[in-house]
Design a protein around this motif. Structure first.
Motif, PDB file in Angstrom:
ATOM      1  N   TYR A 196      -2.040 -21.725   2.317  1.00  0.00           N
ATOM      2  CA  TYR A 196      -2.342 -20.303   2.129  1.00  0.00           C
ATOM      3  C   TYR A 196      -1.944 -19.548   3.398  1.00  0.00           C
ATOM      4  O   TYR A 196      -2.656 -19.550   4.392  1.00  0.00           O
ATOM      5  N   TYR A 197      -0.765 -18.955   3.346  1.00  0.00           N
ATOM      6  CA  TYR A 197      -0.260 -18.230   4.519  1.00  0.00           C
ATOM      7  C   TYR A 197      -0.474 -16.730   4.326  1.00  0.00           C
ATOM      8  O   TYR A 197      -0.164 -16.198   3.256  1.00  0.00           O
ATOM      9  N   THR A 198      -0.996 -16.088   5.329  1.00  0.00           N
ATOM     10  CA  THR A 198      -1.195 -14.640   5.254  1.00  0.00           C
ATOM     11  C   THR A 198      -0.418 -13.990   6.397  1.00  0.00           C
ATOM     12  O   THR A 198      -0.558 -14.406   7.550  1.00  0.00           O
ATOM     13  N   VAL A 199       0.392 -13.020   6.036  1.00  0.00           N
ATOM     14  CA  VAL A 199       1.107 -12.265   7.069  1.00  0.00           C
ATOM     15  C   VAL A 199       0.679 -10.807   6.941  1.00  0.00           C
ATOM     16  O   VAL A 199       0.959 -10.156   5.941  1.00  0.00           O
ATOM     17  N   GLN A 200      -0.040 -10.329   7.927  1.00  0.00           N
ATOM     18  CA  GLN A 200      -0.538  -8.947   7.873  1.00  0.00           C
ATOM     19  C   GLN A 200       0.344  -8.080   8.747  1.00  0.00           C
ATOM     20  O   GLN A 200       0.438  -8.292   9.951  1.00  0.00           O
ATOM     21  N   ASN A 201       0.986  -7.129   8.096  1.00  0.00           N
ATOM     22  CA  ASN A 201       1.890  -6.246   8.828  1.00  0.00           C
ATOM     23  C   ASN A 201       1.756  -4.841   8.267  1.00  0.00           C
ATOM     24  O   ASN A 201       2.559  -4.394   7.466  1.00  0.00           O
ATOM     25  N   GLN A 202       0.672  -4.197   8.662  1.00  0.00           N
ATOM     26  CA  GLN A 202       0.370  -2.864   8.134  1.00  0.00           C
ATOM     27  C   GLN A 202       0.328  -1.867   9.289  1.00  0.00           C
ATOM     28  O   GLN A 202       0.114  -2.256  10.431  1.00  0.00           O
ATOM     29  N   HIS A 203       0.512  -0.598   8.951  1.00  0.00           N
ATOM     30  CA  HIS A 203       0.547   0.378  10.055  1.00  0.00           C
ATOM     31  C   HIS A 203      -0.853   0.602  10.651  1.00  0.00           C
ATOM     32  O   HIS A 203      -1.864   0.182  10.082  1.00  0.00           O
ATOM     33  N   ASN A 204      -0.862   1.300  11.771  1.00  0.00           N
ATOM     34  CA  ASN A 204      -2.113   1.382  12.538  1.00  0.00           C
ATOM     35  C   ASN A 204      -3.152   2.321  11.965  1.00  0.00           C
ATOM     36  O   ASN A 204      -4.253   2.433  12.503  1.00  0.00           O
ATOM     37  N   ASN A 205      -2.822   3.013  10.866  1.00  0.00           N
ATOM     38  CA  ASN A 205      -3.840   3.813  10.196  1.00  0.00           C
ATOM     39  C   ASN A 205      -4.519   3.029   9.077  1.00  0.00           C
ATOM     40  O   ASN A 205      -5.226   3.595   8.253  1.00  0.00           O
ATOM     41  N   THR A 206      -4.262   1.755   9.051  1.00  0.00           N
ATOM     42  CA  THR A 206      -4.830   0.931   7.994  1.00  0.00           C
ATOM     43  C   THR A 206      -6.032   0.169   8.513  1.00  0.00           C
ATOM     44  O   THR A 206      -6.009  -0.366   9.618  1.00  0.00           O
ATOM     45  N   LYS A 207      -7.080   0.154   7.702  1.00  0.00           N
ATOM     46  CA  LYS A 207      -8.237  -0.669   8.011  1.00  0.00           C
ATOM     47  C   LYS A 207      -8.354  -1.692   6.892  1.00  0.00           C
ATOM     48  O   LYS A 207      -8.405  -1.307   5.722  1.00  0.00           O
ATOM     49  N   MET A 265       0.871  -1.165   0.000  1.00  0.00           N
ATOM     50  CA  MET A 265       0.000   0.000   0.000  1.00  0.00           C
ATOM     51  C   MET A 265       0.909   1.216   0.000  1.00  0.00           C
ATOM     52  O   MET A 265       1.790   1.338   0.849  1.00  0.00           O
ATOM     53  N   ARG A 266       0.685   2.085  -0.991  1.00  0.00           N
ATOM     54  CA  ARG A 266       1.574   3.237  -1.070  1.00  0.00           C
ATOM     55  C   ARG A 266       0.838   4.375  -1.752  1.00  0.00           C
ATOM     56  O   ARG A 266       0.256   4.190  -2.825  1.00  0.00           O
ATOM     57  N   GLY A 267       0.832   5.546  -1.150  1.00  0.00           N
ATOM     58  CA  GLY A 267       0.163   6.676  -1.769  1.00  0.00           C
ATOM     59  C   GLY A 267       0.473   7.952  -1.020  1.00  0.00           C
ATOM     60  O   GLY A 267       1.210   7.939  -0.033  1.00  0.00           O
ATOM     61  N   ASN A 268      -0.108   9.060  -1.506  1.00  0.00           N
ATOM     62  CA  ASN A 268       0.159  10.306  -0.798  1.00  0.00           C
ATOM     63  C   ASN A 268      -1.109  10.954  -0.261  1.00  0.00           C
ATOM     64  O   ASN A 268      -1.114  12.066   0.181  1.00  0.00           O
ATOM     65  N   LEU A 324       0.208  -9.367  12.520  1.00  0.00           N
ATOM     66  CA  LEU A 324       1.253  -8.802  13.377  1.00  0.00           C
ATOM     67  C   LEU A 324       0.969  -7.341  13.688  1.00  0.00           C
ATOM     68  O   LEU A 324       1.253  -6.864  14.773  1.00  0.00           O
ATOM     69  N   HIS A 325       0.445  -6.635  12.696  1.00  0.00           N
ATOM     70  CA  HIS A 325       0.125  -5.224  12.881  1.00  0.00           C
ATOM     71  C   HIS A 325      -1.037  -4.823  11.994  1.00  0.00           C
ATOM     72  O   HIS A 325      -1.236  -5.416  10.937  1.00  0.00           O
ATOM     73  N   GLY A 326      -1.736  -3.784  12.391  1.00  0.00           N
ATOM     74  CA  GLY A 326      -2.839  -3.262  11.597  1.00  0.00           C
ATOM     75  C   GLY A 326      -3.774  -2.517  12.525  1.00  0.00           C
ATOM     76  O   GLY A 326      -3.910  -2.882  13.691  1.00  0.00           O
ATOM     77  N   GLY A 327      -4.387  -1.446  12.026  1.00  0.00           N
ATOM     78  CA  GLY A 327      -5.264  -0.648  12.882  1.00  0.00           C
ATOM     79  C   GLY A 327      -6.544  -1.396  13.179  1.00  0.00           C
ATOM     80  O   GLY A 327      -6.876  -1.689  14.321  1.00  0.00           O
ATOM     81  N   LEU A 328      -7.272  -1.691  12.094  1.00  0.00           N
ATOM     82  CA  LEU A 328      -8.480  -2.504  12.218  1.00  0.00           C
ATOM     83  C   LEU A 328      -8.374  -3.603  11.174  1.00  0.00           C
ATOM     84  O   LEU A 328      -8.136  -3.323   9.993  1.00  0.00           O
ATOM     85  N   VAL A 329      -8.488  -4.831  11.622  1.00  0.00           N
ATOM     86  CA  VAL A 329      -8.396  -5.944  10.681  1.00  0.00           C
ATOM     87  C   VAL A 329      -9.621  -6.828  10.847  1.00  0.00           C
ATOM     88  O   VAL A 329      -9.938  -7.258  11.964  1.00  0.00           O
ATOM     89  N   HIS A 354       1.638  -5.192   3.342  1.00  0.00           N
ATOM     90  CA  HIS A 354       2.504  -4.163   3.925  1.00  0.00           C
ATOM     91  C   HIS A 354       2.039  -2.773   3.538  1.00  0.00           C
ATOM     92  O   HIS A 354       1.447  -2.595   2.479  1.00  0.00           O
ATOM     93  N   THR A 355       2.386  -1.799   4.358  1.00  0.00           N
ATOM     94  CA  THR A 355       2.138  -0.409   3.995  1.00  0.00           C
ATOM     95  C   THR A 355       3.476   0.296   3.818  1.00  0.00           C
ATOM     96  O   THR A 355       4.403   0.065   4.583  1.00  0.00           O
ATOM     97  N   LEU A 356       3.549   1.130   2.791  1.00  0.00           N
ATOM     98  CA  LEU A 356       4.809   1.836   2.519  1.00  0.00           C
ATOM     99  C   LEU A 356       4.683   3.350   2.673  1.00  0.00           C
ATOM    100  O   LEU A 356       5.611   4.079   2.369  1.00  0.00           O
ATOM    101  N   SER A 357       3.510   3.826   3.068  1.00  0.00           N
ATOM    102  CA  SER A 357       3.382   5.260   3.333  1.00  0.00           C
ATOM    103  C   SER A 357       2.425   5.442   4.494  1.00  0.00           C
ATOM    104  O   SER A 357       1.626   4.560   4.787  1.00  0.00           O
ATOM    105  N   SER A 358       2.511   6.593   5.144  1.00  0.00           N
ATOM    106  CA  SER A 358       1.840   6.729   6.437  1.00  0.00           C
ATOM    107  C   SER A 358       0.378   7.161   6.334  1.00  0.00           C
ATOM    108  O   SER A 358      -0.308   7.228   7.333  1.00  0.00           O
ATOM    109  N   ASN A 359      -0.107   7.443   5.107  1.00  0.00           N
ATOM    110  CA  ASN A 359      -1.501   7.878   4.985  1.00  0.00           C
ATOM    111  C   ASN A 359      -2.461   6.734   5.332  1.00  0.00           C
ATOM    112  O   ASN A 359      -2.065   5.585   5.436  1.00  0.00           O
ATOM    113  N   GLU A 360      -3.727   7.093   5.490  1.00  0.00           N
ATOM    114  CA  GLU A 360      -4.707   6.065   5.844  1.00  0.00           C
ATOM    115  C   GLU A 360      -5.095   5.220   4.642  1.00  0.00           C
ATOM    116  O   GLU A 360      -5.180   5.719   3.516  1.00  0.00           O
TER     117      GLU A 360
END
Lengths: 456, 249
Positions: free
Chosen positions: A237-248, A183-186, A270-275, A212-218
């Protein structure tokens, strides 16, 4: 504005968004995708964004996430940097076929995937649906259309791209295929991703899906994946969720298993705001087996909700669910697992267990097993626990000279050990075990694999 | 080495220890005997630092330090060891990882480098022989699926790995058949030296045939009511605890 009006307002706004961008949505897309849109958007508009009044979303309201304003991308947007430079997978010694997706789109500058067995296809859903519709037409939306979840309908209405994987009959892909969803954007962004995975009869494949998230926006990510596991096929089917806390993230995955197939799913949050992970397995043939595992680690105000449905439609199948969660600080979690054994699905074995550890007084966990059994010769069990770190064990470790913090860490690792041990790819098991340890130590507070460290 | 003065401890308002006095010197073996519920295990747990007890009065000095102020891990690093009456099972914590962490914490405390994997395995092999513990057991999680006897052997194995100055054996004999009892006792004896001390908490005299005490104390109703040499153990075995309960001391 009243609550009801508010809800209507949100679904109306998505409906108008859909109508305004109808041409863009259809542009470049296969008729296979386009012909599903109308029914889907009206289903979404009718049901509205799920909130706590919906029994299936009792512990997770999506309304706050949907109330925000996001940018939508109805066509592929080129990245100004090479994502291969920005993203470095942090799983050393894991030899995989690597595929990148960005904001739900297949990354155009993906490096060529080497040495895939003949006939195997890994690529863009949009492109392959356009070029080879015959491959998809018996599969696309065949599971998702049956879902009553409004977010799945919303995905179907807006879906343009995502991942497509096709493993022909009798083919074994030995190296895992690693799919990295970046996930990457401005600006705050709404991401719709649609995946379709077909493993034909007697084929074998291991998939590792990393978010993964690569930018800090929501980000609000609404992903739907349909997975078809053919007769005698073996699919991991392995899923590894590691996104920042502004991610839903709403991640809906449907598995349909034919006779004698074997499925293993492993969801590590592992990480995520709302999953919210929706996972459904349907047994469409006898003697199939599904092992469904999950674990999450939450702190701050994170919220993780795992919702599973196991549909035992045919006799003689085995399903085994094990979910474990470690909740720290003010985080909250939920697990709801429904097992339905159909009337003639005799000799069904269906097991479910959910164990949780709360590390603070303010962390909260809701767990809800649901067994609906319409057959009479079955073995089904479920169990749920919510507890704290075992004080006797903690004292024992400390009495041997291990400091309190390390002893706690050992016990938390031990708690999830059972889930990690079930991973069938050995380097991945070691690696995930290491990630869990790092997560528990707090070393994953920043997004792990990103050079930008925007969340630190 | 250890000096206990007028120690009072209670659990949820119930006073269990009502003024214990005890002095343990290097090289000595003390046996603490007594009927069920007299406070033997409470004393052992209080010395190891279990948090369930409230110390209401008294003091405990260990090697010149105020023991009651120390965290359980610090007591362990300073050489105190409790062999548990009921060793806890910890699924998911492999024995090897646990022991390695414990041994290296002790080494760190002494200012020593951590052991390499090879050194550690060598040490483990040596100590395993001492207590004749099955190699399979150390490949498992801590105490998981161990029999009662194996758990007790495992406690003595940990003791051998950590080489404590003061070992407290809390009913290590309970549930052991005579062969296992001998092995455990031999292990304890092999670890004895003029510099370390042992407190053996037991209900029966049998263990004391193998680990011969210098002093036998009778604990009753939270107090040490009688102290004598090893002959006291035989007397208790013969007469039972009733003569003590009846105040006929």
């Amino acid at each position: 504005m009243s609550v009801v009006q508010d809800k209507i307002a949100i679904s109306e706004s998505y409906k108008s968004l859909f109508e305004e961008n109808r041409e863009l949505l259809n542009d470049g897309s296969s008729p296979l995708l386009n012909r599903m849109r109308d029914i889907a958007i009206s289903r979404f508009a009718k049901a509205g964004v799920p909130d706590v009044k919906n029994e299936d979303y009792k512990y997770t309201s999506l309304k706050p996430a949907f109330s925000k304003i996001y940018k939508h991308y109805f066509s592929y947007r080129e990245q100004e940097v090479d994502l291969h430079d920005v993203f470095k997978c942090d799983v050393p010694y894991l030899d995989t076929h690597l595929v990148l997706l960005v904001n739900g789109w297949y990354y155009i500058r993906n490096q060529k995937i080497g040495n895939l067995p003949t006939g195997v296809i890994v690529g863009s859903l949009q492109q392959i649906a356009y070029e080879k519709p015959e491959l998809l037409q018996n599969y696309l939306n065949r599971q998702a259309a049956l879902s009553e979840d409004a977010t799945v309908a919303l995905n179907t209405a807006f879906a343009k791209d995502g991942l497509f994987i096709y493993i022909p009959k009798n083919v074994v892909v030995e190296k895992p295929i690693q799919v990295v969803n970046l996930m990457r954007g401005n600006g705050n962004a709404f991401v719709t991703q649609r995946n379709l995975i077909i493993a034909e009869e007697n084929s074998q494949v291991k998939l590792v899906m990393c978010d993964h998230t690569l930018s800090s926006n929501e980000f609000l990510c609404n992903t739907v994946s349909e997975v078809f596991v053919g007769e005698h096929a073996v699919l991991d089917y392995y899923t590894v969720q590691n996104q920042h806390n502004n991610t839903k993230t709403i991640n809906s995955t449907f598995f349909r298993q034919e006779a004698n197939s074997n499925l293993l799913t492993h969801t590590a949050t592992l990480h995520g705001g709302l999953v919210r992970n929706n996972l459904k397995v349907t047994f469409n043939g006898e003697h199939a087996e599904a092992n469904i595992l999950g674990m999450s680690f939450t702190d701050k105000n994170q919220h993780v909700d795992n919702y599973t449905i196991i549909e035992h439609a045919k006799p003689n199948c085995l399903s085994n669910q094990l979910y474990k969660n470690v909740l720290d600080e003010n985080s909250t979690g939920a697990f709801a697992g429904r097992i339905h054994v159909a009337r003639d699905a005799q000799k069904t074995n269906a097991f479910q267990r959910n164990n949780n550890v709360l590390l603070t007084d303010s962390a909260r966990m809701q767990t809800k097993p649901q067994l609906i059994i319409d057959a009479d010769d079955v073995k089904c069990s479920h169990g749920a626990t919510i507890g704290q770190i075992d004080r006797e064990a903690l004292f024992f470790l400390r009495s041997r000279g291990i400091g309190e913090a390390d002893a706690r860490l050992m016990l938390m690792n031990a708690f999830t050990y059972e889930v990690v041990q079930n991973i069938r790819v050995e380097p991945l098991r070691d690696r995930i075990s290491e990630l869990v340890d790092k997560r528990l130590r707090g070393d994953l507070a920043k997004c792990h694999s990103c050079n930008y460290e925007c969340n630190s | 080495m250890l000096t206990i003065k007028n120690l009072h401890a209670s659990v949820e308002g119930n006073e269990i220890l009502k003024g214990i006095n005890l002095v343990v010197k290097p090289g000595e073996v003390h046996a603490i005997m007594g009927p069920n519920g007299s406070g033997k295990s409470t004393l052992a747990n209080v010395l190891a630092g279990k948090e369930d007890y409230e110390i209401t009065d008294g003091e405990v000095t260990y090697e010149g330090q105020d023991l009651l102020e120390m965290a359980p891990e610090d007591r362990s690093r300073a050489g105190l060891f409790l062999s548990f009456q009921y060793p806890v099972e910890i699924p998911g914590v492999p024995m090897v990882n646990f022991l390695k962490a414990a041994v290296n914490e002790h080494r760190k405390f002494k200012g020593l480098e951590p052991l390499t994997a090879g050194e550690f395995l060598k040490l483990m092999r040596e100590k395993k022989e001492l207590v004749q513990i099955d190699t399979q057991l150390t490949n498992r999680s801590v105490n998981e699926g161990f029999s009662g006897g194996e758990k007790k052997k495992n406690e003595i194995f940990q003791m051998a790995m950590l080489e404590p100055k003061l070992a407290i054996l809390d009913e290590t004999d309970s549930g052991l058949d005579i062969d296992a009892l001998r092995i455990v006792a031999n292990g304890v004896n092999a670890l004895r030296s003029k510099d370390n001390a042992t407190i053996v908490v037991t209900h029966y005299q049998r263990l004391l045939d193998y680990i011969v005490p210098d002093f036998v104390h009778v604990l009753y109703n939270g107090k040490i009511v009688k102290t004598a040499g090893k002959e006291l153990a035989f007397e208790l075995e013969e007469k039972g605890y009733d003569w003590i309960k009846n105040g006929d001391v």
